[in-house]
Design a protein around this motif. Sequence first.
Motif, mmCIF file in Angstrom:
data_model
loop_
_atom_site.group_PDB
_atom_site.id
_atom_site.type_symbol
_atom_site.label_atom_id
_atom_site.label_comp_id
_atom_site.label_asym_id
_atom_site.label_seq_id
_atom_site.Cartn_x
_atom_site.Cartn_y
_atom_site.Cartn_z
ATOM 1 N N ASP A 207 0.846 -1.194 0.000
ATOM 2 C CA ASP A 207 0.000 0.000 0.000
ATOM 3 C C ASP A 207 0.884 1.247 0.000
ATOM 4 O O ASP A 207 1.516 1.566 1.008
ATOM 5 C CB ASP A 207 -0.913 -0.011 1.236
ATOM 6 C CG ASP A 207 -1.957 1.092 1.190
ATOM 7 O OD1 ASP A 207 -1.961 1.870 0.209
ATOM 8 O OD2 ASP A 207 -2.761 1.169 2.144
ATOM 9 N N PRO A 208 0.951 1.979 -1.118
ATOM 10 C CA PRO A 208 1.824 3.170 -1.156
ATOM 11 C C PRO A 208 1.316 4.316 -0.300
ATOM 12 O O PRO A 208 2.049 5.284 -0.081
ATOM 13 C CB PRO A 208 1.842 3.543 -2.637
ATOM 14 C CG PRO A 208 0.568 2.991 -3.180
ATOM 15 C CD PRO A 208 0.280 1.744 -2.394
ATOM 16 N N THR A 209 0.072 4.244 0.156
ATOM 17 C CA THR A 209 -0.465 5.338 0.977
ATOM 18 C C THR A 209 -0.041 5.255 2.436
ATOM 19 O O THR A 209 -0.275 6.189 3.207
ATOM 20 C CB THR A 209 -1.994 5.332 0.900
ATOM 21 O OG1 THR A 209 -2.497 4.086 1.417
ATOM 22 C CG2 THR A 209 -2.459 5.489 -0.545
ATOM 23 N N ILE A 210 0.574 4.140 2.836
ATOM 24 C CA ILE A 210 1.012 3.997 4.231
ATOM 25 C C ILE A 210 2.192 4.932 4.477
ATOM 26 O O ILE A 210 3.090 5.079 3.644
ATOM 27 C CB ILE A 210 1.405 2.540 4.511
ATOM 28 C CG1 ILE A 210 0.191 1.615 4.356
ATOM 29 C CG2 ILE A 210 1.995 2.395 5.908
ATOM 30 C CD1 ILE A 210 0.502 0.167 4.580
ATOM 31 N N ALA A 211 2.173 5.589 5.622
ATOM 32 C CA ALA A 211 3.264 6.495 5.979
ATOM 33 C C ALA A 211 4.566 5.715 6.063
ATOM 34 O O ALA A 211 4.625 4.647 6.688
ATOM 35 C CB ALA A 211 2.969 7.172 7.318
ATOM 36 N N PRO A 212 5.632 6.203 5.431
ATOM 37 C CA PRO A 212 6.895 5.463 5.438
ATOM 38 C C PRO A 212 7.520 5.420 6.818
ATOM 39 O O PRO A 212 7.368 6.345 7.624
ATOM 40 C CB PRO A 212 7.768 6.258 4.451
ATOM 41 C CG PRO A 212 7.202 7.637 4.479
ATOM 42 C CD PRO A 212 5.720 7.484 4.697
ATOM 43 N N GLU A 213 8.207 4.319 7.115
ATOM 44 C CA GLU A 213 8.900 4.169 8.386
ATOM 45 C C GLU A 213 10.210 4.952 8.360
ATOM 46 O O GLU A 213 10.736 5.284 7.288
ATOM 47 C CB GLU A 213 9.181 2.681 8.666
ATOM 48 C CG GLU A 213 7.938 1.825 8.769
ATOM 49 C CD GLU A 213 7.107 2.156 9.989
ATOM 50 O OE1 GLU A 213 7.678 2.739 10.933
ATOM 51 O OE2 GLU A 213 5.903 1.850 9.995
ATOM 52 N N ARG A 214 10.708 5.242 9.535
ATOM 53 C CA ARG A 214 11.957 5.983 9.623
ATOM 54 C C ARG A 214 13.115 5.144 9.113
ATOM 55 O O ARG A 214 13.205 3.938 9.381
ATOM 56 C CB ARG A 214 12.212 6.412 11.072
ATOM 57 C CG ARG A 214 13.474 7.242 11.257
ATOM 58 C CD ARG A 214 13.579 7.751 12.680
ATOM 59 N NE ARG A 214 13.684 6.646 13.628
ATOM 60 C CZ ARG A 214 14.829 6.052 13.935
ATOM 61 N NH1 ARG A 214 15.951 6.427 13.341
ATOM 62 N NH2 ARG A 214 14.843 5.074 14.826
ATOM 63 N N LEU A 215 14.002 5.770 8.366
ATOM 64 C CA LEU A 215 15.161 5.073 7.830
ATOM 65 C C LEU A 215 16.048 4.556 8.957
ATOM 66 O O LEU A 215 16.265 5.236 9.961
ATOM 67 C CB LEU A 215 15.970 6.005 6.921
ATOM 68 C CG LEU A 215 15.278 6.460 5.630
ATOM 69 C CD1 LEU A 215 16.128 7.500 4.920
ATOM 70 C CD2 LEU A 215 15.023 5.281 4.716
ATOM 71 N N GLY A 216 16.555 3.352 8.792
ATOM 72 C CA GLY A 216 17.446 2.756 9.781
ATOM 73 C C GLY A 216 16.791 1.835 10.774
ATOM 74 O O GLY A 216 17.496 1.141 11.517
ATOM 75 N N LEU A 217 15.438 1.793 10.828
ATOM 76 C CA LEU A 217 14.776 0.880 11.754
ATOM 77 C C LEU A 217 15.067 -0.568 11.365
ATOM 78 O O LEU A 217 15.194 -0.899 10.187
ATOM 79 C CB LEU A 217 13.268 1.127 11.757
ATOM 80 C CG LEU A 217 12.785 2.449 12.369
ATOM 81 C CD1 LEU A 217 11.271 2.531 12.298
ATOM 82 C CD2 LEU A 217 13.255 2.590 13.806
ATOM 83 N N ARG A 218 15.137 -1.427 12.367
ATOM 84 C CA ARG A 218 15.444 -2.848 12.149
ATOM 85 C C ARG A 218 14.352 -3.724 12.737
ATOM 86 O O ARG A 218 13.538 -3.260 13.543
ATOM 87 C CB ARG A 218 16.799 -3.223 12.755
ATOM 88 C CG ARG A 218 17.974 -2.544 12.066
ATOM 89 C CD ARG A 218 19.292 -2.909 12.737
ATOM 90 N NE ARG A 218 20.423 -2.322 12.060
ATOM 91 C CZ ARG A 218 21.086 -2.904 11.059
ATOM 92 N NH1 ARG A 218 20.710 -4.096 10.630
ATOM 93 N NH2 ARG A 218 22.123 -2.284 10.499
ATOM 94 N N GLY A 219 14.371 -4.974 12.337
ATOM 95 C CA GLY A 219 13.381 -5.928 12.834
ATOM 96 C C GLY A 219 13.588 -7.284 12.193
ATOM 97 O O GLY A 219 14.700 -7.657 11.787
ATOM 98 N N THR A 220 12.505 -8.035 12.088
ATOM 99 C CA THR A 220 12.511 -9.376 11.511
ATOM 100 C C THR A 220 11.400 -9.477 10.482
ATOM 101 O O THR A 220 10.304 -8.943 10.694
ATOM 102 C CB THR A 220 12.311 -10.444 12.598
ATOM 103 O OG1 THR A 220 13.331 -10.303 13.586
ATOM 104 C CG2 THR A 220 12.378 -11.849 12.012
#
Length: 484
Positions: free
Chosen positions: A443-456
Motif C-alpha cells: 500500500d503506497p499510501t502507508i506512511a513510510p517508516e523511519r530510515l534505519g529501523l530494524r526488525g525481523t
Amino acid sequence: MALHVASSRSGPAEPATAGEAARPRPAANAPSVAAADPQSSTSAQLIRLEGELRRCTTAEALWQHLANEPVALLPFGQALVFEGAPAGRWRVAAISGLASVNRDAPLVRWYENMVTELCRPHPDAPDPVALRTFDVQAYADPDDPCSADAVLTSLLWVPLADVGQAPRAGWLLARDQPWDDAHLRLAGRLGGAYAHGLSAIAGRARPVAGLRRHRSKLMVGVALLAAVLAFVHVPLTTLAPVEVTPQDPFVVTAALPAVVERILVPPGAQVAAGTPLVQLVDTQLRSDYEVAIQKVEVARAKVLRLQQAAVSDPTAKRELAVAQSEESVATAERDYARAMLAKAVLRAPQDGVALYGDPRDWLGRPVAVGEAIMRVADPSRVQYQLKVPVADSVNLQEGAAVRVFLDAAPLDPLDARVVRVAYRADADAAGVSSYTVLARVNDPTIAPERLGLRGTARIYGEPVSLFYYLLRRPITALRQWTGV
C-alpha cells in the motif's frame, strides 16, 4: 593382583602375598551362627545388613558392602560382584577384601569368562533371575591355569534383579564345600535387598508392559500422524533480519583524490539541493587557481601593450597574435583551476536526508576518485532490505509475500512484496553468507517508516507438505552428511 579371602571371625581376611599367585584361599573356619540362639543371631545380622545397605548412596559403595559384609551370614571364601547384562559380557565390579579391582589380573579375567559363559543365553538356560549352584569345571576354561589351581570350587550365582526387571548385576560366592538350602534362602533374601538398593540408587526402570498392550493403537496413531504430515500443506516460510533503507538514494562521491577536511552536515540532517556536504582539503587547488588568475592578468597586459605598439611597429603587430593565443591558454587554465577548486566542496544534488556514519571517522581521511562518502535519500521513499542466510534461501522469488515486524512496532506488522533478489550471496562481518533481498510495501499510501529501523521479516513461499516443513533442515543435513 592379590585377592582377599574371607575369614571366619573378622570378616574379610588380610591380603594375600604375592608368592601365593593371587589365588583365593578357603576359609579356615566359616562363620557360624551363635550356638545359643542361631535363628535370633541370623535375623539380627540380616536386619543389620539391610539397614546398612540403605545408607549406601552410590553403586560402588553398595558393591563394596555386598562383597564384604554378608560374610557374617554366609560362609564363603571369596565374593565377587559383577555388572553387565545377561546377553553381554559381565565384568567384575568389586571383590571381597580389595578396595579396587585390577582389570588385568588373570584371576579376574578367569572369573569374568566363567560368569559370561554361565549367563550365555541358550534354549535350555534356566530362569535368568534364579539362583544357581555349580562347580568350577562346569563353566571354567579347562586350558586356563586358574582352573587347575582353583581351590574354592563350589560356586553360588545370585542374580541381582528387582521385581519385574532383568538382572543388571550378579553376586558370585565361592567356597570349598557344597552349598545347602539354608544358604540359598539367605543368599536369595540378600540378593533381593541389594537389587532393590541398586534400583533406588539408579532409578527404577519404567515398565513397558503398558506400552506393549497399546502397541496397535500407537501404530495407528503414528500412521494417522504421518498422513497428516504428508497431506496437510502449509506455506514454506523463512525468517530473516530486515532494515528500512531508502529507495534509489544518490551517492555522494569524491570527484578528485583528496583528503576530507570536515563534514559540513550532521548525520540524518535534512538538506536541500545545492547544500554543501563535505569540504575536502583545497590548499593546492586554491593555490593553482590563484596562480592561474595571475597568468591571465599577465597575458592580458602583454596583449594590451602589443595592441598599442602595433599602431606604429610592424613587429608588435606580428607578436600580437601570439600574445592573444597565450591569453586564451591562460584563461582556460584559470577556468580549469576554478572548476577543480569548486569540486573540493561536495554539494547535495537533491533534497533529502544525509545518511552516513560518525563524522569523526572521516576527518583527515584520504579518499580516491569515486569513493562514496555519504548518501542523500528521500525519506518518503523507503524499502526493506532483508539478509537471508543461504541455508534458508529456498523460496526467494520476486513477488513473494513478506511480513515485516519492526522492533519499534512489533504489534503492527507491514505487508510487502519482494522486488529484487541478489543473484549471489555475500558474507557479512560474522562470516555468514546471505542473499540481499529488497521488498516494498503493498500500500503506497502507508506512511513510510523511519530510515534505519530494524526488525525481523517472514518471507512466504510456495505451499509444501507439513512433513517437509518440519523435517526440511534434518533432511538437508542428512543429505549433506551422506551425499545421498
